[in-house]
Write a protein that holds these residues in place. Structure first.
Motif, PDB file in Angstrom:
ATOM      1  N   LEU A 194       0.819  -1.217   0.000  1.00  0.00           N
ATOM      2  CA  LEU A 194       0.000   0.000   0.000  1.00  0.00           C
ATOM      3  C   LEU A 194       0.854   1.270   0.000  1.00  0.00           C
ATOM      4  CD1 LEU A 194      -2.825  -1.030   2.477  1.00  0.00           C
ATOM      5  CD2 LEU A 194      -3.034  -0.650   0.015  1.00  0.00           C
ATOM      6  N   LEU A 195       2.065   1.195   0.546  1.00  0.00           N
ATOM      7  CA  LEU A 195       2.936   2.365   0.579  1.00  0.00           C
ATOM      8  C   LEU A 195       3.622   2.640  -0.757  1.00  0.00           C
ATOM      9  CD1 LEU A 195       4.573   2.092   4.115  1.00  0.00           C
ATOM     10  CD2 LEU A 195       2.896   3.778   3.331  1.00  0.00           C
ATOM     11  N   ILE A 196       3.594   1.683  -1.667  1.00  0.00           N
ATOM     12  CA  ILE A 196       4.253   1.871  -2.964  1.00  0.00           C
ATOM     13  C   ILE A 196       3.677   3.073  -3.720  1.00  0.00           C
ATOM     14  CG2 ILE A 196       4.627   0.850  -5.257  1.00  0.00           C
ATOM     15  CD1 ILE A 196       4.907  -1.871  -3.703  1.00  0.00           C
ATOM     16  N   PRO A 197       2.358   3.134  -3.944  1.00  0.00           N
ATOM     17  CA  PRO A 197       1.858   4.316  -4.675  1.00  0.00           C
ATOM     18  C   PRO A 197       2.058   5.618  -3.897  1.00  0.00           C
ATOM     19  CG  PRO A 197       0.034   2.885  -3.990  1.00  0.00           C
ATOM     20  CD  PRO A 197       1.305   2.172  -3.678  1.00  0.00           C
ATOM     21  N   ILE A 198       2.035   5.556  -2.570  1.00  0.00           N
ATOM     22  CA  ILE A 198       2.279   6.763  -1.777  1.00  0.00           C
ATOM     23  C   ILE A 198       3.715   7.240  -1.977  1.00  0.00           C
ATOM     24  CG2 ILE A 198       2.453   7.640   0.603  1.00  0.00           C
ATOM     25  CD1 ILE A 198       0.061   5.739   1.240  1.00  0.00           C
ATOM     26  N   GLY A 199       4.647   6.305  -1.945  1.00  0.00           N
ATOM     27  CA  GLY A 199       6.049   6.657  -2.179  1.00  0.00           C
ATOM     28  C   GLY A 199       6.268   7.253  -3.554  1.00  0.00           C
ATOM     29  N   ILE A 200       5.615   6.678  -4.544  1.00  0.00           N
ATOM     30  CA  ILE A 200       5.773   7.168  -5.920  1.00  0.00           C
ATOM     31  C   ILE A 200       5.119   8.540  -6.093  1.00  0.00           C
ATOM     32  CG2 ILE A 200       5.086   6.742  -8.320  1.00  0.00           C
ATOM     33  CD1 ILE A 200       5.380   3.702  -7.649  1.00  0.00           C
ATOM     34  N   LEU A 201       3.879   8.676  -5.637  1.00  0.00           N
ATOM     35  CA  LEU A 201       3.127   9.912  -5.870  1.00  0.00           C
ATOM     36  C   LEU A 201       3.547  11.068  -4.972  1.00  0.00           C
ATOM     37  CD1 LEU A 201      -0.424   8.335  -6.323  1.00  0.00           C
ATOM     38  CD2 LEU A 201       1.093   9.206  -8.122  1.00  0.00           C
ATOM     39  N   LEU A 202       3.763  10.814  -3.697  1.00  0.00           N
ATOM     40  CA  LEU A 202       4.050  11.906  -2.761  1.00  0.00           C
ATOM     41  C   LEU A 202       5.537  12.191  -2.582  1.00  0.00           C
ATOM     42  CD1 LEU A 202       1.421  11.243   0.070  1.00  0.00           C
ATOM     43  CD2 LEU A 202       1.253  12.774  -1.907  1.00  0.00           C
ATOM     44  N   TYR A 203       6.364  11.156  -2.713  1.00  0.00           N
ATOM     45  CA  TYR A 203       7.775  11.328  -2.413  1.00  0.00           C
ATOM     46  C   TYR A 203       8.684  11.119  -3.629  1.00  0.00           C
ATOM     47  CZ  TYR A 203       5.981  11.366   2.285  1.00  0.00           C
ATOM     48  OH  TYR A 203       5.267  11.677   3.417  1.00  0.00           O
ATOM     49  N   LYS A 204       8.070  10.958  -4.790  1.00  0.00           N
ATOM     50  CA  LYS A 204       8.806  10.843  -6.056  1.00  0.00           C
ATOM     51  C   LYS A 204       9.829   9.711  -6.053  1.00  0.00           C
ATOM     52  CE  LYS A 204       6.694  14.606  -7.329  1.00  0.00           C
ATOM     53  NZ  LYS A 204       5.285  14.395  -7.219  1.00  0.00           N
ATOM     54  N   GLU A 205       9.502   8.622  -5.351  1.00  0.00           N
ATOM     55  CA  GLU A 205      10.377   7.459  -5.353  1.00  0.00           C
ATOM     56  C   GLU A 205      10.252   6.737  -6.691  1.00  0.00           C
ATOM     57  OE1 GLU A 205       9.948   6.786  -0.536  1.00  0.00           O
ATOM     58  OE2 GLU A 205       9.204   5.238  -1.876  1.00  0.00           O
ATOM     59  N   VAL A 206      11.292   6.029  -7.055  1.00  0.00           N
ATOM     60  CA  VAL A 206      11.334   5.338  -8.336  1.00  0.00           C
ATOM     61  C   VAL A 206      11.447   3.835  -8.090  1.00  0.00           C
ATOM     62  CG1 VAL A 206      12.658   5.074 -10.478  1.00  0.00           C
ATOM     63  CG2 VAL A 206      12.463   7.330  -9.402  1.00  0.00           C
ATOM     64  N   LEU A 207      10.664   3.067  -8.853  1.00  0.00           N
ATOM     65  CA  LEU A 207      10.736   1.614  -8.759  1.00  0.00           C
ATOM     66  C   LEU A 207      11.600   1.072  -9.887  1.00  0.00           C
ATOM     67  CD1 LEU A 207       7.047   0.588  -7.944  1.00  0.00           C
ATOM     68  CD2 LEU A 207       8.981   0.798  -6.390  1.00  0.00           C
ATOM     69  N   THR A 208      12.493   0.155  -9.544  1.00  0.00           N
ATOM     70  CA  THR A 208      13.319  -0.500 -10.548  1.00  0.00           C
ATOM     71  C   THR A 208      12.685  -1.847 -10.910  1.00  0.00           C
ATOM     72  OG1 THR A 208      14.658  -1.708  -8.927  1.00  0.00           O
ATOM     73  CG2 THR A 208      15.377   0.545  -9.511  1.00  0.00           C
ATOM     74  N   LEU A 249      10.054  -4.277  -8.751  1.00  0.00           N
ATOM     75  CA  LEU A 249       8.806  -4.832  -9.287  1.00  0.00           C
ATOM     76  C   LEU A 249       8.762  -6.351  -9.132  1.00  0.00           C
ATOM     77  CD1 LEU A 249       8.420  -2.601 -12.464  1.00  0.00           C
ATOM     78  CD2 LEU A 249       7.103  -2.459 -10.336  1.00  0.00           C
ATOM     79  N   VAL A 250       9.897  -7.010  -9.343  1.00  0.00           N
ATOM     80  CA  VAL A 250       9.972  -8.461  -9.151  1.00  0.00           C
ATOM     81  C   VAL A 250       9.724  -8.797  -7.679  1.00  0.00           C
ATOM     82  CG1 VAL A 250      11.496 -10.485  -9.218  1.00  0.00           C
ATOM     83  CG2 VAL A 250      11.449  -8.885 -11.147  1.00  0.00           C
ATOM     84  N   GLY A 251      10.343  -8.046  -6.779  1.00  0.00           N
ATOM     85  CA  GLY A 251      10.136  -8.262  -5.349  1.00  0.00           C
ATOM     86  C   GLY A 251       8.687  -8.051  -4.939  1.00  0.00           C
ATOM     87  N   ILE A 252       8.053  -7.021  -5.487  1.00  0.00           N
ATOM     88  CA  ILE A 252       6.642  -6.749  -5.201  1.00  0.00           C
ATOM     89  C   ILE A 252       5.780  -7.907  -5.681  1.00  0.00           C
ATOM     90  CG2 ILE A 252       4.692  -5.247  -5.804  1.00  0.00           C
ATOM     91  CD1 ILE A 252       6.842  -2.936  -5.915  1.00  0.00           C
ATOM     92  N   ALA A 253       6.068  -8.394  -6.882  1.00  0.00           N
ATOM     93  CA  ALA A 253       5.302  -9.524  -7.421  1.00  0.00           C
ATOM     94  C   ALA A 253       5.454 -10.752  -6.533  1.00  0.00           C
ATOM     95  CB  ALA A 253       5.754  -9.825  -8.851  1.00  0.00           C
ATOM     96  N   LEU A 254       6.666 -11.009  -6.059  1.00  0.00           N
ATOM     97  CA  LEU A 254       6.889 -12.150  -5.173  1.00  0.00           C
ATOM     98  C   LEU A 254       6.124 -11.976  -3.854  1.00  0.00           C
ATOM     99  CD1 LEU A 254      10.702 -12.800  -5.762  1.00  0.00           C
ATOM    100  CD2 LEU A 254       8.774 -14.229  -6.527  1.00  0.00           C
ATOM    101  N   CYS A 255       6.082 -10.753  -3.336  1.00  0.00           N
ATOM    102  CA  CYS A 255       5.310 -10.498  -2.110  1.00  0.00           C
ATOM    103  C   CYS A 255       3.829 -10.771  -2.333  1.00  0.00           C
ATOM    104  CB  CYS A 255       5.500  -9.050  -1.657  1.00  0.00           C
ATOM    105  SG  CYS A 255       7.111  -8.729  -0.912  1.00  0.00           S
ATOM    106  N   LEU A 256       3.305 -10.345  -3.473  1.00  0.00           N
ATOM    107  CA  LEU A 256       1.896 -10.588  -3.776  1.00  0.00           C
ATOM    108  C   LEU A 256       1.608 -12.074  -3.907  1.00  0.00           C
ATOM    109  CD1 LEU A 256       1.238  -7.680  -6.298  1.00  0.00           C
ATOM    110  CD2 LEU A 256       0.259  -7.927  -4.005  1.00  0.00           C
ATOM    111  N   VAL A 257       2.511 -12.801  -4.555  1.00  0.00           N
ATOM    112  CA  VAL A 257       2.357 -14.254  -4.665  1.00  0.00           C
ATOM    113  C   VAL A 257       2.418 -14.878  -3.271  1.00  0.00           C
ATOM    114  CG1 VAL A 257       3.470 -16.373  -5.518  1.00  0.00           C
ATOM    115  CG2 VAL A 257       3.211 -14.392  -7.033  1.00  0.00           C
ATOM    116  N   GLY A 258       3.335 -14.408  -2.443  1.00  0.00           N
ATOM    117  CA  GLY A 258       3.438 -14.914  -1.081  1.00  0.00           C
ATOM    118  C   GLY A 258       2.168 -14.672  -0.280  1.00  0.00           C
TER     119      GLY A 258
END
Length: 143
Positions: free
Chosen positions: A110-124, A128-137
């Motif tokens: 849930l913090l991913i879009p907040i980091g991207i939108l509010l804090y201009k963080e960048v996902l590599t 994205l692979v790690g996020i996908a693995l977390c979702l699968v988990g």
């Protein structure tokens, strides 16, 4: 910044969270959760006061209080909600090994879009692979 300075706060967070979850899971079901939280925060307030006095203030307490903004008050509300949520989750039957895991992975996602939108963080791509693995988990944990 050296590696110790970088990783030491994470070690403190992880260590404190281990004790936090053990204490929360071990809170007797017969105890009113809000009384438990009151005692918790009285102890926390006393410890914080001691640490603040030991660390010293660069200016007077009144000037320091004037510098506070809404975040201290919102954080207080958030922490009470967080603690009450964990107490009730464990009382509802969540295992200590899975309750925290599901909550923290869900939080991170849930913090991913907040980091991207509010804090201009960048996902590599690795992120994205790690996020996908977390979702699968999460999918497999909750089956």
């Amino acid at each position: 910044m050296n590696e110790l300075t970088y990783y030491l706060p994470i070690l403190l967070i992880v260590t404190a969270n281990v004790f936090y979850n053990i204490c929360t899971k071990s809170t007797p079901e017969t105890v009113n959760p809000f009384l438990s939280l009151l005692v918790t925060y009285l102890v926390a307030a006393l410890l914080t006061l001691i640490l603040m006095l030991a660390n010293g203030l660069e200016e007077g307490i009144v000037q320091s209080v004037k510098r506070l903004n809404w975040t201290s008050f919102a954080l207080g509300i958030s922490v009470v909600a967080l603690e009450f949520g964990y107490i009730t989750a464990y009382r509802a039957g969540w295992n200590i090994s899975l309750g925290s895991l599901v909550a923290n992975i869900s939080l991170a996602i849930l913090l991913i879009p907040i980091g991207i939108l509010l804090y201009k963080e960048v996902l590599t791509t690795n992120h994205l692979v790690g996020i996908a693995l977390c979702l699968v988990g999460l999918f497999f944990i909750n089956r």
